[in-house]
Structures are given as structure tokens and as C-alpha cells.
Design an enzyme around this catalytic site. Structure first.
Site, PDB file in Angstrom:
ATOM      1  N   LYS A 202      53.402  45.164  28.096  1.00 22.68           N
ATOM      2  CA  LYS A 202      53.909  45.140  29.472  1.00 22.68           C
ATOM      3  C   LYS A 202      55.203  45.931  29.634  1.00 22.68           C
ATOM      4  CE  LYS A 202      51.458  41.305  31.443  1.00 22.68           C
ATOM      5  NZ  LYS A 202      51.445  40.117  32.276  1.00 22.68           N
TER       6      LYS A 202
ATOM      7  N   LYS B 208      44.678  40.643  36.254  1.00 20.31           N
ATOM      8  CA  LYS B 208      44.871  40.611  37.703  1.00 20.31           C
ATOM      9  C   LYS B 208      45.948  41.580  38.147  1.00 20.31           C
ATOM     10  CE  LYS B 208      46.489  36.034  37.590  1.00 20.31           C
ATOM     11  NZ  LYS B 208      47.593  35.929  36.622  1.00 20.31           N
TER      12      LYS B 208
ATOM     13  N   LYS C  37      41.941  44.406  28.078  1.00 20.19           N
ATOM     14  CA  LYS C  37      41.459  43.190  28.737  1.00 20.19           C
ATOM     15  C   LYS C  37      41.522  43.326  30.265  1.00 20.19           C
ATOM     16  CE  LYS C  37      45.228  39.954  29.578  1.00 20.19           C
ATOM     17  NZ  LYS C  37      44.849  39.615  30.950  1.00 20.19           N
TER      18      LYS C  37
HETATM   19  P1  ATP Z   1      48.706  39.446  34.393  1.00 20.39           P
HETATM   20  O1  ATP Z   1      48.020  40.769  34.353  1.00 20.39           O
HETATM   21  O2  ATP Z   1      49.691  39.302  35.523  1.00 20.39           O
HETATM   22  O3  ATP Z   1      49.301  39.039  33.065  1.00 20.39           O
HETATM   23  P2  ATP Z   1      46.361  37.880  33.801  1.00 20.39           P
HETATM   24  O4  ATP Z   1      45.063  38.234  34.421  1.00 20.39           O
HETATM   25  O5  ATP Z   1      46.592  38.271  32.389  1.00 20.39           O
HETATM   26  O6  ATP Z   1      47.541  38.397  34.746  1.00 20.39           O
HETATM   27  P3  ATP Z   1      47.648  35.326  33.351  1.00 20.39           P
HETATM   28  O7  ATP Z   1      48.189  34.518  34.479  1.00 20.39           O
HETATM   29  O8  ATP Z   1      48.614  36.114  32.529  1.00 20.39           O
HETATM   30  O9  ATP Z   1      46.519  36.294  33.961  1.00 20.39           O
HETATM   31  O10 ATP Z   1      46.811  34.383  32.392  1.00 20.39           O
HETATM   32  C1  ATP Z   1      46.209  33.163  32.855  1.00 20.39           C
HETATM   33  C2  ATP Z   1      45.157  32.686  31.872  1.00 20.39           C
HETATM   34  O11 ATP Z   1      44.012  33.548  31.925  1.00 20.39           O
HETATM   35  C3  ATP Z   1      45.623  32.700  30.415  1.00 20.39           C
HETATM   36  O12 ATP Z   1      45.088  31.557  29.770  1.00 20.39           O
HETATM   37  C4  ATP Z   1      44.994  33.947  29.847  1.00 20.39           C
HETATM   38  O13 ATP Z   1      44.775  33.860  28.452  1.00 20.39           O
HETATM   39  C5  ATP Z   1      43.687  33.984  30.619  1.00 20.39           C
HETATM   40  N1  ATP Z   1      43.173  35.354  30.714  1.00 20.39           N
HETATM   41  C6  ATP Z   1      43.789  36.396  31.334  1.00 20.39           C
HETATM   42  N2  ATP Z   1      43.038  37.500  31.252  1.00 20.39           N
HETATM   43  C7  ATP Z   1      41.930  37.150  30.548  1.00 20.39           C
HETATM   44  C8  ATP Z   1      40.765  37.863  30.127  1.00 20.39           C
HETATM   45  N3  ATP Z   1      40.625  39.152  30.414  1.00 20.39           N
HETATM   46  N4  ATP Z   1      39.821  37.203  29.432  1.00 20.39           N
HETATM   47  C9  ATP Z   1      39.965  35.887  29.140  1.00 20.39           C
HETATM   48  N5  ATP Z   1      41.032  35.157  29.505  1.00 20.39           N
HETATM   49  C10 ATP Z   1      42.007  35.778  30.209  1.00 20.39           C
HETATM   50 MG    MG Z   2      48.474  37.892  31.467  1.00 23.01          MG
END
Ligand code: ATP
Ligand code: MG
Length: 335
Positions: free
Chosen positions: A114, A200, A197
Site C-alpha cells: 500500500k 475494494k 487480490k
Molecule cells: P482495501 O483495498 O481498502 O484494503 P479490502 O477489499 O482489502 O479493502 P479489507 O477491509 O481490507 O478489504 O478486508 C476485510 C476482510 O476481507 C479481511 O478479512 C480480508 O482478509 C478480507 N478480504 C479482502 N480482500 C479479500 C480477497 N480478495 N479474498 C478473500 N478475502 C479478502
Molecule cells: Mg485490505
């Protein structure tokens, strides 16, 4: 009863990765009735990557709360909270900032990803992110943390922080928490790049499926997802060098609650385009009711705020005494 904690950032709309990697299991663990479950919108975390206008953060937090309820979190059964409404998270995080070592934080892959090439310009909050996350969990003495695979390293750091605190103060106070990383889709990949991965916060919307996407958008994104032209193989080994195909099989398996091998049993040898159509149908089937329910809940923001207010009260019955005992151990004078 053992206690479960997990959080999601209101840093954008929920994705299929959040749902399959984390939220589906939040619901299973809540409904099993064997654990006390606490789920959190981590708004303090959401400002670490970039500052956004206040109304945008508030909207994202409410929408995330609607998402939790729409997937099946019951605010009576689980404690559902917004992080900044329970100030003990941030208070314990300060102590943990002084327990964690710079070297530990610098090794975190999320920090490296990040912060990117220009780490000097990243916020101090982004660097300290995992110490706040450890506080989120340990301020409840939570023992189990359901997360996606990307959070495994942060949970190891949470264990290190708990162990160092206990050791340095000669106490047996914070539990050593267990990650719960299970299922076919613990790491859902980016639809356009099978080595990254799904996130969002990715600037490109084509890379992910949002829980609020329409049926047409979901179908289009799956149709356009990067893949190779080969049909699906009969055995999982045949997917080892095909990350994009493997990802779609895993998504199918997780949505249908079957093993990835069972997906191949049904679809091996067929044209990939047909498999994508079946996957799109399945995804729309599973996600449309969630999206509808989110829209319904979002029509009454006052009710969402009321739920979170009530959640914060219940949460503080746990966090205030734990922070108090922590302050006693550390020697923070209170009169
Ligand atoms: P950001 O990009 O802002 O970090 P994010 O999509 O990674 O957003 P988070 O809020 O950081 O979402 O993570 C919330 C939960 O979703 C965590 O438990 C994380 O491990 C899970 N998670 C996030 N992305 C994935 C993915 N691609 N596959 C499986 N689990 C995920
Ligand atoms: Mg995340």
C-alpha cells in the site's frame, strides 16, 4: 464462551472477496452459537490509505453496516459496531504502538504494497495499521479471528504483540489469538490480474465484483474476466499454472458451497465461455438478494445509526474493563 472478532474497512463498497473470504464465515460463526461474535466497521483504519470527505466516510460506514446485516449478521446475536464509537480501540492501540517494533511493522507485506515506491509519503497511520488491528482484537480478549488469507501476517503480528506485552510486564493477560482462514475462496483474485487480490480500493472497477453491482454488471465483469482459452481440466493440478481459471473455479465453489473438485466434475472439458455463463448465473443468484436488502436498509440511515449506537454500548461493557486492567498493568495513574 470463546470470543470472535473481525473487522472490515469502510474504504469503498464491499466486494465478492470480502464476502467469500470473510463475511460468509462471520455469519456461520454467529449462527453456530458456540462463540460470542463481534463485528466491526473499522473507520479509523479506513483513513490510513487516504483522507476522504467526511460525508463519503459516513456513507461508506452506513453502507458497510447495511452489508453486514444483508449477508446475515443479526445485531441482536452479534455485537455490531463502528470502531471510532468504541474509543478503547484507539486507546489500547497507543500502548501497542509502544510494544510493537519498527522492524516488525516494516516487514508487513500490506504496508509494502500500500505504501508503494514512495513510502516517505505514506501516512504514519498506514505504518501503524497492524498495531491498531491488534488492539481491535485484543481489547475484547478475542480468541478467534475469521479473515481472508491476506490478513494472516497481521494476525501473526497480533500474537507477537500479545506475547511481548505479557512477557515484558510478566503477566498472562492478552490471549494468543487464532486466525480462522477457511474455505475455497480465502484469497479471491483480481478479475483482470490473477496475481493480485481483489480489493475494494482498487482504482479499476473491472477488477472486482461489488455486492451492489446489478445482474448485468456482474455478468459483464465475469464475461470479461481475464482467462486463457483452454477448457477446464479434470483435476485441480491442471489449474496450477492457470491462476485466472483457478480463481473462477474457487469462486464458483465458494458460492455454491461445494469443493473445487466438484466444480471440475461438473464443468471439465466444456467451453470456458459456458462455464463463465454458469458462474455469472450463480453469482447473480447469490448476490442479488444481498444487494436488494442493502438498498432497503440504506433507505433508513437513522435505524443504522441506532443499531451502531446500541452496538457501541454493548461493546464498551467488554472494552472498558479490559482497558482499565491494561492501564493498571502499565502503570497509568488514575484518580
Ligand atoms: P482495501 O483495498 O481498502 O484494503 P479490502 O477489499 O482489502 O479493502 P479489507 O477491509 O481490507 O478489504 O478486508 C476485510 C476482510 O476481507 C479481511 O478479512 C480480508 O482478509 C478480507 N478480504 C479482502 N480482500 C479479500 C480477497 N480478495 N479474498 C478473500 N478475502 C479478502
Ligand atoms: Mg485490505
Amino acid at each position: 464462551t470463546p470470543r470472535v472478532f473481525s473487522g472490515i474497512q469502510p474504504s469503498g463498497g464491499l466486494t465478492l472477496g470480502n464476502y467469500l473470504g470473510a463475511m460468509k464465515r462471520f455469519v456461520t460463526m454467529q449462527d453456530a452459537g458456540t462463540h460470542e461474535t463481534i463485528y466491526c466497521m473499522v473507520d479509523l483504519h479506513a483513513i490510513t490509505a487516504r483522507l476522504v470527505p467526511a460525508d463519503e466516510l459516513i456513507h461508506n460506514t452506513r453502507e458497510l453496516c447495511a452489508g453486514f446485516i444483508a449477508v446475515g449478521i443479526d445485531p441482536e446475536k452479534s455485537v455490531l459496531i463502528n470502531q471510532s464509537q468504541v474509543p478503547e480501540h484507539a486507546q489500547l492501540a497507543w500502548i501497542f504502538n509502544c510494544v510493537a517494533r519498527m522492524g516488525w511493522m516494516g516487514r508487513m507485506t500490506q504496508w509494502k504494497d500500500k505504501a508503494g515506491k514512495n513510502a516517505e509519503a505514506a501516512s504514519l497511520g498506514l505504518f501503524a495499521y497492524p498495531a491498531l488491528m491488534a488492539a481491535d482484537i485484543l481489547v475484547y480478549h478475542a480468541t478467534h479471528v475469521p479473515v481472508g488469507e491476506d490478513q494472516k501476517q497481521h494476525l501473526e503480528l497480533t500474537r507477537d504483540i500479545a506475547a511481548k506485552f505479557n512477557h515484558d510486564y510478566g503477566v498472562d493477560f492478552f490471549p494468543i489469538t487464532e486466525p480462522v482462514i477457511e474455505g475455497a475462496a480465502t484469497r479471491v483474485m483480481n478479475l483482470q490480474d490473477g496475481t493480485k487480490k481483489m480489493s475494494k480500493s482498487d482504482p479499476s472497477d473491472k477488477t472486482r465484483i461489488n455486492l451492489t453491482d446489478s445482474a448485468d454488471e456482474i455478468a459483464k465483469k465475469i464475461r470479461k474476466a481475464k482467462t486463457d482459452p483452454d477448457p477446464l481440466p479434470e483435476a485441480l493440478e491442471g489449474l496450477e499454472t492457470r491462476p485466472e481459471a483457478r480463481n473462477l473455479v474457487n469462486i464458483y465453489a465458494a458460492l455454491a458451497d461445494i469443493d473445487p473438485q466438484a466444480v471440475l466434475d461438473q464443468h471439465a472439458g466444456g467451453l470456458f465461455g459456458q462455464f463463465k455463463m454458469a458462474l455469472a448465473d450463480l453469482a447473480v443468484d447469490k448476490l442479488a438478494p444481498i444487494s436488494t436488502e442493502m438498498t432497503r436498509l440504506m433507505a433508513d440511515p437513522a435505524e443504522i445509526d441506532r443499531i451502531l449506537g446500541r452496538g457501541a454500548e454493548r461493546a464498551r461493557e467488554i472494552t472498558v474493563p479490559i482497558l482499565d486492567r491494561t492501564y493498571d498493568i502499565v502503570g497509568m495513574l488514575r484518580s
